[in-house]
Design a protein around this motif. Sequence first.
Motif, PDB file in Angstrom:
ATOM      1  N   LEU A  73      -5.536  11.722 -46.198  1.00  0.00           N
ATOM      2  CA  LEU A  73      -6.948  12.087 -46.341  1.00  0.00           C
ATOM      3  C   LEU A  73      -7.146  13.288 -47.255  1.00  0.00           C
ATOM      4  N   ALA A  74      -6.048  13.800 -47.813  1.00  0.00           N
ATOM      5  CA  ALA A  74      -6.124  15.048 -48.580  1.00  0.00           C
ATOM      6  C   ALA A  74      -7.054  14.940 -49.781  1.00  0.00           C
ATOM      7  N   GLY A  75      -7.164  13.744 -50.362  1.00  0.00           N
ATOM      8  CA  GLY A  75      -8.003  13.589 -51.544  1.00  0.00           C
ATOM      9  C   GLY A  75      -9.430  13.195 -51.237  1.00  0.00           C
ATOM     10  N   VAL A  76      -9.767  13.150 -49.943  1.00  0.00           N
ATOM     11  CA  VAL A  76     -11.110  12.743 -49.528  1.00  0.00           C
ATOM     12  C   VAL A  76     -11.893  13.978 -49.099  1.00  0.00           C
ATOM     13  N   ASP A  77     -13.191  13.951 -49.311  1.00  0.00           N
ATOM     14  CA  ASP A  77     -14.024  15.122 -49.025  1.00  0.00           C
ATOM     15  C   ASP A  77     -14.392  15.189 -47.545  1.00  0.00           C
ATOM     16  N   TYR A  78     -13.381  15.399 -46.693  1.00  0.00           N
ATOM     17  CA  TYR A  78     -13.620  15.590 -45.272  1.00  0.00           C
ATOM     18  C   TYR A  78     -13.556  17.079 -44.950  1.00  0.00           C
ATOM     19  N   PRO A  79     -14.287  17.521 -43.939  1.00  0.00           N
ATOM     20  CA  PRO A  79     -14.221  18.945 -43.572  1.00  0.00           C
ATOM     21  C   PRO A  79     -12.902  19.279 -42.893  1.00  0.00           C
ATOM     22  N   TRP A  80     -12.442  20.507 -43.107  1.00  0.00           N
ATOM     23  CA  TRP A  80     -11.225  21.004 -42.474  1.00  0.00           C
ATOM     24  C   TRP A  80     -11.555  22.310 -41.774  1.00  0.00           C
ATOM     25  N   TRP A 100     -17.413  23.776 -33.712  1.00  0.00           N
ATOM     26  CA  TRP A 100     -16.661  23.574 -34.951  1.00  0.00           C
ATOM     27  C   TRP A 100     -16.807  24.794 -35.854  1.00  0.00           C
ATOM     28  N   ALA A 101     -15.680  25.232 -36.421  1.00  0.00           N
ATOM     29  CA  ALA A 101     -15.682  26.321 -37.403  1.00  0.00           C
ATOM     30  C   ALA A 101     -15.007  25.806 -38.660  1.00  0.00           C
ATOM     31  N   ASN A 102     -15.789  25.594 -39.706  1.00  0.00           N
ATOM     32  CA  ASN A 102     -15.244  25.041 -40.938  1.00  0.00           C
ATOM     33  C   ASN A 102     -14.383  26.071 -41.657  1.00  0.00           C
ATOM     34  N   SER A 103     -13.410  25.594 -42.434  1.00  0.00           N
ATOM     35  CA  SER A 103     -12.562  26.472 -43.238  1.00  0.00           C
ATOM     36  C   SER A 103     -12.500  25.913 -44.660  1.00  0.00           C
ATOM     37  N   PRO A 104     -13.164  26.603 -45.636  1.00  0.00           N
ATOM     38  CA  PRO A 104     -13.912  27.856 -45.486  1.00  0.00           C
ATOM     39  C   PRO A 104     -15.238  27.623 -44.759  1.00  0.00           C
ATOM     40  N   PRO A 105     -15.879  28.704 -44.267  1.00  0.00           N
ATOM     41  CA  PRO A 105     -17.139  28.548 -43.526  1.00  0.00           C
ATOM     42  C   PRO A 105     -18.171  27.754 -44.313  1.00  0.00           C
ATOM     43  N   ASN A 106     -18.851  26.861 -43.603  1.00  0.00           N
ATOM     44  CA  ASN A 106     -19.870  26.026 -44.242  1.00  0.00           C
ATOM     45  C   ASN A 106     -20.948  25.721 -43.208  1.00  0.00           C
ATOM     46  N   PRO A 107     -22.135  26.308 -43.348  1.00  0.00           N
ATOM     47  CA  PRO A 107     -23.196  26.102 -42.357  1.00  0.00           C
ATOM     48  C   PRO A 107     -23.609  24.646 -42.213  1.00  0.00           C
ATOM     49  N   ALA A 108     -23.273  23.819 -43.202  1.00  0.00           N
ATOM     50  CA  ALA A 108     -23.618  22.402 -43.106  1.00  0.00           C
ATOM     51  C   ALA A 108     -22.785  21.695 -42.043  1.00  0.00           C
ATOM     52  N   TYR A 109     -21.650  22.290 -41.682  1.00  0.00           N
ATOM     53  CA  TYR A 109     -20.769  21.671 -40.692  1.00  0.00           C
ATOM     54  C   TYR A 109     -20.595  22.524 -39.439  1.00  0.00           C
ATOM     55  N   ASP A 110     -20.620  23.850 -39.578  1.00  0.00           N
ATOM     56  CA  ASP A 110     -20.397  24.722 -38.426  1.00  0.00           C
ATOM     57  C   ASP A 110     -21.462  24.484 -37.355  1.00  0.00           C
ATOM     58  N   GLY A 111     -21.055  24.602 -36.097  1.00  0.00           N
ATOM     59  CA  GLY A 111     -22.037  24.464 -35.030  1.00  0.00           C
ATOM     60  C   GLY A 111     -21.417  24.035 -33.720  1.00  0.00           C
ATOM     61  N   THR A 112     -22.272  23.947 -32.700  1.00  0.00           N
ATOM     62  CA  THR A 112     -21.855  23.586 -31.344  1.00  0.00           C
ATOM     63  C   THR A 112     -22.452  22.242 -30.969  1.00  0.00           C
TER      64      THR A 112
END
Length: 286
Positions: A73-80, A100-112
Motif C-alpha cells: 500500500l506504500a504507493g497508495v494515498d492512504y493515511p498513516w 486517530w492521530a495522523n502522521s504528519p498531522p492532518n485535520p482532515a483525518y484526525d479525530g475521535t
Amino acid sequence: MAKYSLSIAWMHSVETVTIDDADLPEAGDLMTTWERWEGHDPVKYYVEVVRVTAGAGRTDIVLRYTKELNPALAGVDYPWGTSTITLRPGKKRLRAVAEWANSPPNPAYDGTSEVEVTELPPAGLLGDLLALEAPSGPTTREVLVAARIGQGKFRSRVIRAWQQGETCALTKTTIPELLVASHIKPWSDCDSDDERLDGANGLLLASHVDKLFDRCLLGFKPGPNYTYTVQLHPDVREQAAKLGVTNGALLDASHLGQHAARFDGYMRGHYARFEARAATRLFKES
C-alpha cells in the motif's frame, strides 16, 4: 472471556478490528485490521501494537500504521499514523471509543470516533470446550485454552520476526486461512514458555508444508549465511512435487537480523530429527 469485532466509523472510512479480551495484544505484536473506503474494496492493514495499558476501568490499545509494514500500500494515498482504542467494560456490554492521530498531522483525518462493538460467538478450541456436555476439568481446560492463546501470540511474533506479513516462508502463499505458524522446536519439547512463544522458533507455512515439516518429512538443510535448502523424505518426494514442494528449494532467512542465530539453532535441531526420520522407510515394500 469473549472476542469482539470493533467497527470504527472514521471520517472517510470504516475500520474493523478484532479484539480478544482473553488474549489482548502486547507491545511489539503485529495485528491485522480491515478498512473500507467508500466505493472501494476493503483494504487489509498490518499494524504494530505500540503499547497496551490497563487501569481505572479502561484499557487503551495504541496501534501504529506505517508504510514499512504495508509495502503493498506504500504507493497508495492512504493515511498513516496511530489510533488509540479505549475499551470500557460495562455491566451489560463492552463500550469503546477510538482516536486517530495522523502522521504528519492532518485535520482532515484526525479525530475521535464512537465504536460499534459486536460480541463474536466462540470459535475453534474454546467454542468446542464450551459446547462439551461434560466439560474437561479446570486444569485440562486451562491448559488447552492457554495453548490456544499462546498460538495466537506465537503467530504474531513469527510474522513480526520474518517481516513479510502473512506469507508462507517457502511457497509465498498469502492466503491467511491456509497459513499455519509452525513451531520448529515442538511445543512439547520446549524448555520454557519463552521458547514456546519465541518468534524465531517458527515459520509461517502453507498448511500442506506445515504437515510435512511437523512430521519431519521435510527438513531444511543449513547452508551459509542463514540459507537453507529443502530436503524431502524419499518416500514423499514424488507426491510433494505435485503440491509444488521440491527438493533443493531455497529458504533465505538472512534478513531475520537479531533473530537469525536463534532461528538457526532451532532449524539445526529440526534437521537432525528430519535426518533420523529420512533414514527409515514410511511404506513397506509389497
